[in-house]
Design a protein around this motif. Structure first.
Motif, PDB file in Angstrom:
ATOM      1  N   HIS A  18     -48.550 -20.443 -55.192  1.00  0.00           N
ATOM      2  CA  HIS A  18     -48.873 -19.416 -56.534  1.00  0.00           C
ATOM      3  C   HIS A  18     -47.807 -18.499 -56.798  1.00  0.00           C
ATOM      4  CE1 HIS A  18     -51.619 -17.147 -59.180  1.00  0.00           C
ATOM      5  NE2 HIS A  18     -51.384 -16.095 -58.725  1.00  0.00           N
TER       6      HIS A  18
ATOM      7  N   ARG B 197     -52.084 -25.132 -60.878  1.00  0.00           N
ATOM      8  CA  ARG B 197     -53.329 -25.165 -60.092  1.00  0.00           C
ATOM      9  C   ARG B 197     -53.237 -26.548 -59.469  1.00  0.00           C
ATOM     10  NH1 ARG B 197     -57.102 -20.668 -60.794  1.00  0.00           N
ATOM     11  NH2 ARG B 197     -55.789 -19.094 -61.883  1.00  0.00           N
TER      12      ARG B 197
ATOM     13  N   SER C  74     -59.276 -22.818 -57.540  1.00  0.00           N
ATOM     14  CA  SER C  74     -59.337 -21.487 -58.263  1.00  0.00           C
ATOM     15  C   SER C  74     -60.015 -20.771 -57.318  1.00  0.00           C
ATOM     16  CB  SER C  74     -60.197 -21.622 -59.521  1.00  0.00           C
ATOM     17  OG  SER C  74     -59.561 -22.283 -60.598  1.00  0.00           O
TER      18      SER C  74
END
Length: 141
Positions: free
Chosen positions: A84, A90, A120
């Motif tokens: 991240h 993602r 997520s």
């Protein structure tokens, strides 16, 4: 083992050993000294483990030695946080950490995929851990 004026004891425990330094006689009332240092919460958890053990209760795992499943989960969350922070998408993280086949999903399949939902959740959990949730780890939670 006696070192100087101190008695050094190791209380073996399947959940994690306790290391004690006793000054004076072990058959007299004792006090606990906890250096504040950079990690006071972990020291308090260790002191609580010792008190629980001395009172015949289950001591539980040490705060900084999570069980193997939790350790794997934490390592995964660190990888998610690294990805991240590095700007990985993602989908890239899901393909790397969950299932390489995610790379071949079309847009509609990706939007509905379990892998997208899982990554997520992992990102949310990793960011919460980074932003203060780690204190629960130090307290054994």
């Amino acid at each position: 083992m006696k070192i100087g004026g101190f008695l050094h004891l190791i209380l073996a425990d399947n959940s994690g050993d306790d290391y004690l330094w006793i000054w004076g006689s072990p058959d007299q009332p004792m006090a606990m000294m906890l250096p504040i240092g950079s990690d006071p919460f972990a020291r308090l958890v260790s002191a609580e483990r010792l008190c629980r053990r001395l009172n015949g209760m289950a001591s539980g795992p040490p705060a900084l030695r999570p069980p193997p499943f939790r350790r794997e989960r934490l390592l995964t969350l660190l990888q998610v946080l690294d990805g991240h922070h590095a700007g990985a998408s993602r989908r890239e993280m899901a393909a790397t950490l969950i299932d390489d086949d995610v790379r071949d999903f079309n847009a509609a399949d990706w939007v509905e995929s379990r892998e997208r939902k899982r990554i997520s959740r992992w990102i949310k959990e990793a960011v919460e851990l980074r932003d203060g949730g780690y204190i629960r780890l130090l307290r054994g939670g």
